[in-house]
Design a protein around this motif. Structure first.
Motif, short mmCIF file in Angstrom:
data_model
loop_
_atom_site.label_atom_id
_atom_site.label_comp_id
_atom_site.label_asym_id
_atom_site.label_seq_id
_atom_site.Cartn_x
_atom_site.Cartn_y
_atom_site.Cartn_z
N ILE A 134 9.47 3.11 2.21
CA ILE A 134 9.18 3.24 0.79
C ILE A 134 8.71 4.65 0.45
O ILE A 134 8.97 5.17 -0.63
N GLN A 135 8.06 5.32 1.43
CA GLN A 135 7.59 6.68 1.20
C GLN A 135 8.76 7.64 0.99
O GLN A 135 8.65 8.63 0.27
N LYS A 136 9.90 7.36 1.65
CA LYS A 136 11.07 8.22 1.54
C LYS A 136 11.96 7.84 0.35
O LYS A 136 12.64 8.68 -0.22
N LEU A 137 11.94 6.55 0.01
CA LEU A 137 12.86 6.06 -1.03
C LEU A 137 12.43 6.47 -2.43
O LEU A 137 13.27 6.66 -3.32
N ILE A 138 11.11 6.57 -2.65
CA ILE A 138 10.61 6.87 -3.99
C ILE A 138 10.39 8.36 -4.14
O ILE A 138 9.49 8.94 -3.52
N PHE A 166 0.84 -1.19 0.00
CA PHE A 166 0.00 0.00 0.00
C PHE A 166 0.88 1.25 0.00
O PHE A 166 0.57 2.24 -0.67
N GLY A 167 1.97 1.20 0.77
CA GLY A 167 2.89 2.33 0.79
C GLY A 167 3.52 2.55 -0.58
O GLY A 167 3.72 3.69 -1.00
N GLY A 168 3.85 1.46 -1.27
CA GLY A 168 4.43 1.57 -2.61
C GLY A 168 3.44 2.19 -3.58
O GLY A 168 3.81 3.07 -4.38
N ILE A 169 2.17 1.78 -3.52
CA ILE A 169 1.14 2.36 -4.39
C ILE A 169 0.96 3.85 -4.09
O ILE A 169 0.85 4.67 -5.00
N GLY A 170 0.97 4.20 -2.79
CA GLY A 170 0.81 5.60 -2.41
C GLY A 170 1.98 6.45 -2.85
O GLY A 170 1.81 7.56 -3.36
N ALA A 171 3.21 5.93 -2.67
CA ALA A 171 4.40 6.68 -3.07
C ALA A 171 4.41 6.88 -4.58
O ALA A 171 4.78 7.96 -5.08
N ALA A 172 4.02 5.86 -5.33
CA ALA A 172 3.99 5.98 -6.79
C ALA A 172 2.94 6.98 -7.24
O ALA A 172 3.15 7.74 -8.19
N SER A 173 1.79 7.03 -6.54
CA SER A 173 0.72 7.95 -6.95
C SER A 173 1.17 9.39 -6.82
O SER A 173 0.72 10.25 -7.60
N LEU A 214 9.16 -2.68 14.13
CA LEU A 214 10.32 -2.57 13.25
C LEU A 214 9.93 -2.84 11.80
O LEU A 214 10.38 -2.15 10.87
N ALA A 215 9.06 -3.85 11.60
CA ALA A 215 8.63 -4.18 10.25
C ALA A 215 7.79 -3.05 9.64
O ALA A 215 7.92 -2.71 8.46
N VAL A 216 6.93 -2.45 10.46
CA VAL A 216 6.10 -1.35 9.98
C VAL A 216 6.97 -0.15 9.63
O VAL A 216 6.79 0.50 8.59
N LEU A 217 7.93 0.19 10.49
CA LEU A 217 8.84 1.31 10.21
C LEU A 217 9.63 1.04 8.92
O LEU A 217 9.86 1.95 8.12
N ASN A 218 10.04 -0.20 8.73
CA ASN A 218 10.77 -0.56 7.52
C ASN A 218 9.86 -0.41 6.29
O ASN A 218 10.28 0.08 5.24
#
Length: 646
Positions: free
Chosen positions: A641-645, A314-321, A633-637
């Motif tokens: 994706i929001q910062k990387l894209i 979901f984070g990846g889809i949001g970052a891409a949008s 930790l998993a959620v923070l990781n």
């Protein structure tokens, strides 16, 4: 699991959201203060607190504020037949801790679990924010001009052909063409671009754009349900329904995993007891083995996987949008990460698709003006970029267009229309050959895109038009090569000589021209015969739809692309920038990398603590870390994706 009061997959967090963060913080603060106070009183050996009844009541008071919501969800889950979920595990583990006198640990398990759920909920909200913002941009009202009066109505009530008015700062509710001379529009909601776009009279204005400077009037060309904005919203809403393979696996895994570990926890208590019955060499202490089983249960809670994996996608889809890239589901985000071959259409994808007439070569007896009039008139209802170039040229030179009838569009070839009781054919050389019309062989040597014209089966001349590369076309190819995508190809219906020229400019070695839509499909089928070849096809026209559907990932240029291409594609580039394809692939790869990091982190820590707990070498405190700590930790990781894209 599902909550009866909402559609969110993670029940506890959804209910927390309804009750409000203030109440949640109050509950956790009260529980935390009582827990810390109890530990201090116990450590300082206060006389009153040494009485078992007093300490039990104290820790129950600390336990209930954070436990009641969990116990409520556990009860509702049991009523729905969900016997094995994290709420049931937490209930069994904490009640068991109280049963053997480990009050502080019982409270701590529930408190840290609730705290972890709360922070997970905040992370999920952050990941959903971009898509929620997109879903909130649908205008609820439209101002339509009827009988000279401005009337406010629902956008669904506005008919094609009516004129709507949008004030400065207002959002356009329906697709249409601009009635004013020109106006600036903010297109960020549709394309992700921050710079305003200057749109001129009769150019297209899309729903979701914002008029930045003045009140504008727009001639409506599509109903509300078919507008660009409504189409985007449908794609975004549908995206959450299409799960990536890792998401589907984790869901199935959790349904099997939870009852298995519950059964193992029972065996941890039962097997040593049975063993102790076999002889005198083993001293069985029920409370010790029950404690180990409780540690095992707390560790086994699959929250880290169940929450962080969907959150990553979901984070990846949001970052891409935010970058103007719409994935139609997590499965396509996963699929694009494996792409090693990218095949481009040329016109409108790598090139601007805005053609200008360069030469006009009529046959003897036909004037250049008449040739242009016939060609532009036949193409006047077409949305093809070549047609737009012909019409624009005719308008610039004040050549009037004639009325046409019986229009038939032939994909990949051209158009047939009736004009002044004559059958007019306008298109490429394939069209002339298809209709068995004789033409000069010299046409094959002409450089540039040819639009040939024939009347009643007789060839009457041709025009050449030229296109230019998009500003970021070279950047797009270079970035794909940096991603180690070595097989890059161009497929086009344009002449081979033109396609080769563009390919050379872009340093693309494989370029194929003179292709009809079925030839593009055949080419993709041949590529797919190599099982190691994972293909992304990029196109924008209706003739690209079959190739988009056949490829492993279809990518459409969504700003000016055809409805057929956008509906068929798996990924839509709203900005029409080919360089965003590399961004989409990077997003998929980063998301997949984070998903596997979370899977390995969660399973690795859990397995280690499960083994230690069964051996009596881990306490409930370690179990809390293996559950809540690893989940956080998993959620923070996943949120990285929001910062990387960018």
């Amino acid at each position: 699991m599902s909550c009866q009061c909402c559609s969110h997959n993670h029940v506890h967090t959804a209910c927390y959201r309804q009750k409000g963060f203030i109440e949640v913080y109050g509950r956790m603060m009260l529980s935390g203060l009582l827990l810390i106070g109890g530990i201090i009183l116990q450590a300082t050996e206060v006389t009153m607190f040494q009485q078992k009844g007093i300490s039990l009541v104290w820790y129950l008071a600390a336990y209930l504020p954070v436990a009641l919501p969990v116990l409520k969800e556990a009860w509702e889950g049991l009523a729905r037949g969900e016997y094995f979920n994290e709420f049931t595990l937490m209930f069994i583990a904490t009640i068991g801790a109280f049963a053997i006198g480990e009050y502080p640990e019982g409270v701590a398990v529930m408190l840290f679990y609730s705290l972890g759920e709360h922070f997970q909920d905040k992370a999920v909200n952050k990941a959903r924010r971009d898509i929620r913002a997109l879903l909130d941009i649908r205008p609820e009202k439209a101002v339509v001009i009827r009988n000279g009066q401005a009337i406010e109505v629902s956008p669904q009530e506005v008919q094609i052909g009516e004129v709507i008015e949008v004030k400065a700062g207002g959002r356009v509710p329906l697709d249409g063409t601009l009635c004013n001379e020109n106006a600036n529009f903010n297109t960020a909601a549709l394309t992700g671009e921050s710079l305003p776009r200057d749109i001129k009279r009769e150019e297209e204005v899309l729903a979701g754009m914002i008029s930045t400077e003045r009140t504008v009037q727009i001639h409506v060309t599509r109903p509300f349900a078919d507008s660009a904005l409504s189409r985007i919203l449908r794609m975004v809403q549908d995206a959450s329904e299409r799960k990536a393979p890792a998401e589907l696996f984790i869901r199935k895994f959790a349904r099997v995993y939870t009852p298995v570990v519950t059964a193992l926890a029972v065996l941890i208590v039962l097997i040593p007891w049975l063993w102790s019955l076999c002889g005198d060499t083993f001293d069985y202490v029920f409370s010790d083995w029950l404690y180990r089983a409780l540690v095992f249960l707390v560790v086994s809670c699959p929250c880290a996987l169940v929450v962080s994996i969907p959150l990553s996608y979901f984070g990846g889809i949001g970052a891409a949008s935010r970058q103007g890239i719409l994935f139609k589901g997590g499965n396509y985000l996963d699929a694009i990460s494996r792409i090693n071959t990218v095949v481009f259409d040329k016109t409108g994808t790598l090139t601007r698709g805005e053609f200008d007439v360069q030469t006009c070569v009529p046959q003897p007896g036909i004037s250049g003006e008449r040739l242009i009039q016939l060609a532009a008139s036949a193409e006047q209802d077409s949305t093809h970029p070549l047609a737009a170039g012909l019409i624009r040229y005719a308008q610039t030179h004040r050549i009037s267009l004639l009325s046409i009838s019986n229009v038939e569009e032939m994909a990949g070839c051209g158009i047939q229309a009736t004009l002044d009781n004559q059958t007019v054919l306008v298109g490429n050389i394939h069209l002339l050959e298809r209709e068995s019309i004789a033409y000069p062989s010299a046409l094959h040597e002409v450089k540039g895109t040819i639009v040939a014209c024939a009347v009643n089966g007789q060839y009457i001349g041709y025009l050449t038009l030229t296109d230019t590369l998009k500003a970021d076309a070279r950047q797009a190819i270079n970035e794909l090569k940096e991603l180690n995508i070595k097989k890059i190809q161009i497929l086009s219906g344009d002449k081979q000589s033109i396609v080769t020229t563009f390919a050379q400019q872009l340093s693309i070695e494989q370029a194929y021209g003179d292709l009809l839509p079925e030839a593009k499909v055949k080419h993709i089928e041949n590529l797919k015969q190599d099982n190691t070849c994972r293909i992304a096809f990029v196109g924008d026209g209706i003739n690209d739809a079959p190739a988009l559907a056949l490829s492993h990932v279809g990518i459409a240029m969504g700003e000016w692309g055809s409805d057929a291409a956008i509906e068929t594609a798996d990924v839509v580039i709203q900005t029409d920038q080919p360089s965003r394809i590399a961004t989409a692939i990077r997003t998929g790869r980063q998301t997949r990398r984070i998903v596997w990091q979370n899977i390995l982190l969660a399973l690795g820590v859990k397995i280690a603590v499960l083994v230690l707990g069964a051996a009596g070498m881990a306490t409930l405190w370690e179990a809390v870390f293996a559950d809540v700590g690893v989940a956080l930790l998993a959620v923070l990781n996943a949120m990285r994706i929001q910062k990387l894209i960018k």
